[in-house]
Design a protein around this motif. Structure first.
Motif, PDB file in Angstrom:
ATOM      1  N   VAL A  94      54.669  20.834 -34.882  1.00 21.82           N
ATOM      2  CA  VAL A  94      53.437  20.570 -35.641  1.00 21.82           C
ATOM      3  C   VAL A  94      52.804  21.830 -36.200  1.00 21.82           C
ATOM      4  N   LYS A  95      53.375  22.987 -35.893  1.00 19.56           N
ATOM      5  CA  LYS A  95      52.797  24.252 -36.387  1.00 19.56           C
ATOM      6  C   LYS A  95      52.727  24.251 -37.903  1.00 19.56           C
ATOM      7  N   GLY A  96      51.570  24.681 -38.413  1.00 18.18           N
ATOM      8  CA  GLY A  96      51.379  24.738 -39.859  1.00 18.18           C
ATOM      9  C   GLY A  96      50.890  23.433 -40.457  1.00 18.18           C
ATOM     10  N   ARG A  97      50.919  22.342 -39.666  1.00 19.02           N
ATOM     11  CA  ARG A  97      50.477  21.042 -40.177  1.00 19.02           C
ATOM     12  C   ARG A  97      49.246  20.521 -39.429  1.00 19.02           C
ATOM     13  N   PHE A  98      49.155  20.821 -38.140  1.00 21.46           N
ATOM     14  CA  PHE A  98      48.048  20.326 -37.311  1.00 21.46           C
ATOM     15  C   PHE A  98      47.116  21.478 -36.951  1.00 21.46           C
ATOM     16  N   THR A  99      45.837  21.157 -36.800  1.00 18.81           N
ATOM     17  CA  THR A  99      44.847  22.146 -36.382  1.00 18.81           C
ATOM     18  C   THR A  99      43.935  21.536 -35.331  1.00 18.81           C
ATOM     19  N   ILE A 100      43.855  22.195 -34.175  1.00 19.82           N
ATOM     20  CA  ILE A 100      42.943  21.765 -33.126  1.00 19.82           C
ATOM     21  C   ILE A 100      41.676  22.610 -33.208  1.00 19.82           C
ATOM     22  N   SER A 101      40.543  21.971 -32.976  1.00 22.19           N
ATOM     23  CA  SER A 101      39.265  22.680 -32.977  1.00 22.19           C
ATOM     24  C   SER A 101      38.322  21.973 -32.010  1.00 22.19           C
ATOM     25  N   ARG A 102      37.219  22.621 -31.704  1.00 24.95           N
ATOM     26  CA  ARG A 102      36.246  22.022 -30.788  1.00 24.95           C
ATOM     27  C   ARG A 102      34.842  22.421 -31.177  1.00 24.95           C
ATOM     28  N   ASP A 103      33.900  21.560 -30.813  1.00 26.88           N
ATOM     29  CA  ASP A 103      32.475  21.825 -30.984  1.00 26.88           C
ATOM     30  C   ASP A 103      31.847  21.647 -29.609  1.00 26.88           C
ATOM     31  N   ASN A 104      31.574  22.747 -28.944  1.00 28.20           N
ATOM     32  CA  ASN A 104      31.049  22.665 -27.577  1.00 28.20           C
ATOM     33  C   ASN A 104      29.641  22.068 -27.537  1.00 28.20           C
ATOM     34  N   ALA A 105      28.894  22.240 -28.613  1.00 23.82           N
ATOM     35  CA  ALA A 105      27.550  21.657 -28.656  1.00 23.82           C
ATOM     36  C   ALA A 105      27.612  20.136 -28.724  1.00 23.82           C
ATOM     37  N   LYS A 106      28.659  19.611 -29.359  1.00 25.63           N
ATOM     38  CA  LYS A 106      28.824  18.163 -29.477  1.00 25.63           C
ATOM     39  C   LYS A 106      29.772  17.591 -28.432  1.00 25.63           C
ATOM     40  N   HIS A 107      30.324  18.438 -27.574  1.00 30.46           N
ATOM     41  CA  HIS A 107      31.267  17.992 -26.538  1.00 30.46           C
ATOM     42  C   HIS A 107      32.425  17.213 -27.154  1.00 30.46           C
ATOM     43  N   THR A 108      32.955  17.745 -28.225  1.00 32.08           N
ATOM     44  CA  THR A 108      33.986  17.040 -28.977  1.00 32.08           C
ATOM     45  C   THR A 108      35.123  17.987 -29.350  1.00 32.08           C
ATOM     46  N   VAL A 109      36.346  17.480 -29.251  1.00 31.87           N
ATOM     47  CA  VAL A 109      37.521  18.212 -29.705  1.00 31.87           C
ATOM     48  C   VAL A 109      38.178  17.390 -30.807  1.00 31.87           C
ATOM     49  N   TYR A 110      38.766  18.088 -31.768  1.00 35.46           N
ATOM     50  CA  TYR A 110      39.345  17.441 -32.938  1.00 35.46           C
ATOM     51  C   TYR A 110      40.811  17.824 -33.094  1.00 35.46           C
ATOM     52  N   LEU A 111      41.524  16.986 -33.796  1.00 32.24           N
ATOM     53  CA  LEU A 111      42.888  17.311 -34.200  1.00 32.24           C
ATOM     54  C   LEU A 111      43.045  16.878 -35.654  1.00 32.24           C
ATOM     55  N   GLN A 112      43.094  17.862 -36.536  1.00 29.29           N
ATOM     56  CA  GLN A 112      43.342  17.588 -37.946  1.00 29.29           C
ATOM     57  C   GLN A 112      44.853  17.576 -38.156  1.00 29.29           C
ATOM     58  N   MET A 113      45.356  16.473 -38.667  1.00 32.00           N
ATOM     59  CA  MET A 113      46.795  16.306 -38.847  1.00 32.00           C
ATOM     60  C   MET A 113      47.097  16.118 -40.326  1.00 32.00           C
ATOM     61  N   ASN A 114      47.833  17.043 -40.887  1.00 32.17           N
ATOM     62  CA  ASN A 114      48.203  16.999 -42.307  1.00 32.17           C
ATOM     63  C   ASN A 114      49.712  16.876 -42.455  1.00 32.17           C
ATOM     64  N   ILE A 115      50.131  16.499 -43.622  1.00 29.33           N
ATOM     65  CA  ILE A 115      51.556  16.349 -43.958  1.00 29.33           C
ATOM     66  C   ILE A 115      52.254  15.559 -42.856  1.00 29.33           C
ATOM     67  N   LEU A 116      51.708  14.417 -42.538  1.00 33.10           N
ATOM     68  CA  LEU A 116      52.235  13.614 -41.431  1.00 33.10           C
ATOM     69  C   LEU A 116      53.627  13.087 -41.754  1.00 33.10           C
ATOM     70  N   LYS A 117      54.439  13.023 -40.696  1.00 30.92           N
ATOM     71  CA  LYS A 117      55.823  12.561 -40.803  1.00 30.92           C
ATOM     72  C   LYS A 117      56.017  11.335 -39.907  1.00 30.92           C
ATOM     73  N   PRO A 118      57.009  10.518 -40.183  1.00 35.28           N
ATOM     74  CA  PRO A 118      57.256   9.356 -39.316  1.00 35.28           C
ATOM     75  C   PRO A 118      57.442   9.748 -37.850  1.00 35.28           C
ATOM     76  N   GLU A 119      58.026  10.905 -37.596  1.00 38.74           N
ATOM     77  CA  GLU A 119      58.230  11.343 -36.217  1.00 38.74           C
ATOM     78  C   GLU A 119      56.944  11.756 -35.509  1.00 38.74           C
ATOM     79  N   ASP A 120      55.821  11.788 -36.221  1.00 39.46           N
ATOM     80  CA  ASP A 120      54.528  12.029 -35.594  1.00 39.46           C
ATOM     81  C   ASP A 120      53.931  10.745 -35.003  1.00 39.46           C
TER      82      ASP A 120
END
Length: 115
Positions: A63-89
């Motif tokens: 997933v390197k180069g396609r997915f990005t993990i991030s977090r907002d500690n103030a909102k107690h939330t973690v995210y996963l942005q997934m781009n260029i998705l493939k069937p194997e995802d």
């Protein structure tokens, strides 16, 4: 303790999705947060992880180069942005937290990549 994922769904190859995981019941800022996924018939695998302060991340090679993990500690939330998705995802994506004493899992959200 709760980890509640959202944002999954059906998307065409090449498309994008953004997963969110809202945490409660533990000290979010003390936890390393990760996303795992499990495809049908396969073992659960680590997709991405982020440190407590959000200053370091690591990713599965697939997933390197396609997915990005991030977090907002103030909102107690973690995210996963997934781009260029493939069937194997395709799979169930789980949020995971580790505060050094306990580990926590969400219930999972389904991601299906198909035309």
């Amino acid at each position: 303790v709760q980890l509640v994922e959202s944002g999954g769904g059906l998307v065409q190859p090449g498309g994008s999705l953004r997963l969110s995981c809202a945490a409660s019941g533990f000290t979010f800022g003390r936890a390393v947060m990760s996303w795992y996924r499990q495809a049908p018939g396969k073992e659960r695998e680590l997709v991405a992880a982020i440190t407590r302060a959000g200053d370091s991340t690591n990713y599965a090679e697939s997933v390197k180069g396609r997915f990005t993990i991030s977090r907002d500690n103030a909102k107690h939330t973690v995210y996963l942005q997934m781009n260029i998705l493939k069937p194997e995802d395709t799979g169930v994506y789980y949020c995971h937290g580790d505060d050094g004493v306990y580990t926590y899992w969400g219930q999972g959200t389904q991601v299906t990549v198909s035309s």
